[in-house]
Write an enzyme that holds these catalytic residues in place. Structure first.
Site: not given
Length: 371
Positions: A29-30, A34-36, A153
């Site tokens: 979903i993302g 930063f990664g997954e 952020d």
């Protein structure tokens, strides 16, 4: 296998559950620097969670400091409008992950992010809905700022919303604790290489390193405008372009408006447009019909950070107290049974620049406009 890799494989983490044994990944979903992030299910309890993979590829010195900071901050913050960190899991080191344990942060699951909702033409926010989104957003920020944490952020993709209409601030990967003084009694100095460009306030763009909560309020103001425009309002390609877009909307950045801004590191290195008039209300009026909303936006998008409204004052603004009152978002969200995330949505296009005299497009069509 090197002795270091062998050691890594043999390491035991007795208080850190095995991710794949405990959770079943359902869908991605993302994705970001930063990664997954995955939607996953607890095999035993069937609870749905979000699993954020901690990127270890570039680590020479063990566990990434940014992830440690994020974990520490999330452990300190317990609030309805801040995403909840449930636990940290790991996967066993083996040949498929270069003999490095992979770590996952396990979060409560939220069905949507705000960027995903705004990119879907079928999702209609009433004025009451927008009030409820902004009220919860400012509540979450007020809480973290009171606890001396800066998010750093703020953007629509980092604002999660559950199907029950509860908003959660997420992605504390760039967050940090702040104070008004450093250990030597002078102003603190933080990096200004934070905040996604489109939501970055003028003080960071001009090189300020002693900043505070007002940087998050600027991002919240950009998000608030986006609730009506449905697209980020200032989409710069470079720092220079972003400063130009801010000047066109908020007026020229000059010492008359913001004392001592000319002393900031990058004031002379960037081309800061001169002679621009402030047009926040005028340019947003075609979208934002509510006078109280326009007034609050104007106060959140102040060039001078010291004149920018803080979260407490913003929450007391007439916008939240005049009719219609903030609505229960779960009613609107109940019409949508599909999760909406920025990662799964088509990329948000850059629209053309709206002219102030333009009438607002009919509400039944999806419109993308960018200032």
């Amino acid at each position: 296998m090197s002795s270091h890799a062998k050691l890594m494989e043999e390491l035991e983490f007795p208080y850190c559950e095995n991710a794949s044994e405990k959770y079943e990944k359902l869908t991605k979903i993302g994705q970001g620097t930063f990664g997954e992030v995955f939607k996953a299910r607890d095999r035993k309890t069937k609870r749905i969670v979000a699993m954020k993979k901690v990127l270890m590829e570039n680590e020479k010195e063990g566990f990434p400091i940014t992830a440690l900071r994020e974990i520490r901050i999330l452990q300190l913050l317990n609030h309805e409008n801040v995403v909840k960190l449930i636990e940290i899991c790991r996967s066993r080191a083996g040949p498929y992950n270069r003999f490095k344990s992979t770590f996952y942060l396990i979060f409560e699951f939220c069905e949507h992010d705000l960027a995903g909702l705004l990119s879907n033409a079928n999702v209609k926010f009433t004025l009451g809905d927008i009030k409820r989104v902004m009220q919860q957003l400012l509540n979450g920020l007020y809480f973290i700022h009171t606890n001396k944490i800066l998010h750093r952020d703020m953007k629509a993709a980092n604002v999660l919303i559950t199907k029950n209409g509860v908003l959660k601030l997420a992605d504390f990967g760039l967050a940090r604790a702040y104070s008004s003084l450093n250990q030597k009694g002078g102003p603190p100095r933080y990096t200004n290489r934070v905040v996604t460009l489109w939501y970055r306030p003028p003080e960071l763009l001009l090189g300020e390193r002693s900043y505070g909560p007002s940087i998050d309020v600027w991002g919240a103001g950009c998000i608030m405008a986006e609730m009506w425009t449905r697209s980020p309002i200032m989409q710069g390609n470079t720092e220079q372009h972003q400063i130009t877009l801010i000047s066109q909307l908020c007026g020229s950045i000059c010492p008359e408006v913001w004392p001592d801004c000319d002393k900031l590191d990058l004031y002379d290195k960037l081309e800061v447009p001169k002679g621009m008039k402030r047009k926040v209300k005028e340019r947003l009026k075609p979208y934002v019909k509510d006078q109280f909303a326009l007034d609050l936006l104007d106060k959140m998008l102040q060039i001078d950070p010291s004149k920018r409204v803080d979260c407490d004052t913003a929450l007391n603004h007439d916008f939240f107290w005049e009719d219609p009152s903030p609505s229960d978002l779960s009613i609107m969200l109940s019409r949508h049974n599909q999760s909406m995330f920025e990662y799964l949505a088509p990329p948000r296009r850059r629209g053309h620049v709206p002219q102030p005299q333009q009438a607002r497009p009919p509400t039944d069509q999806h419109f993308e406009r960018v200032f």
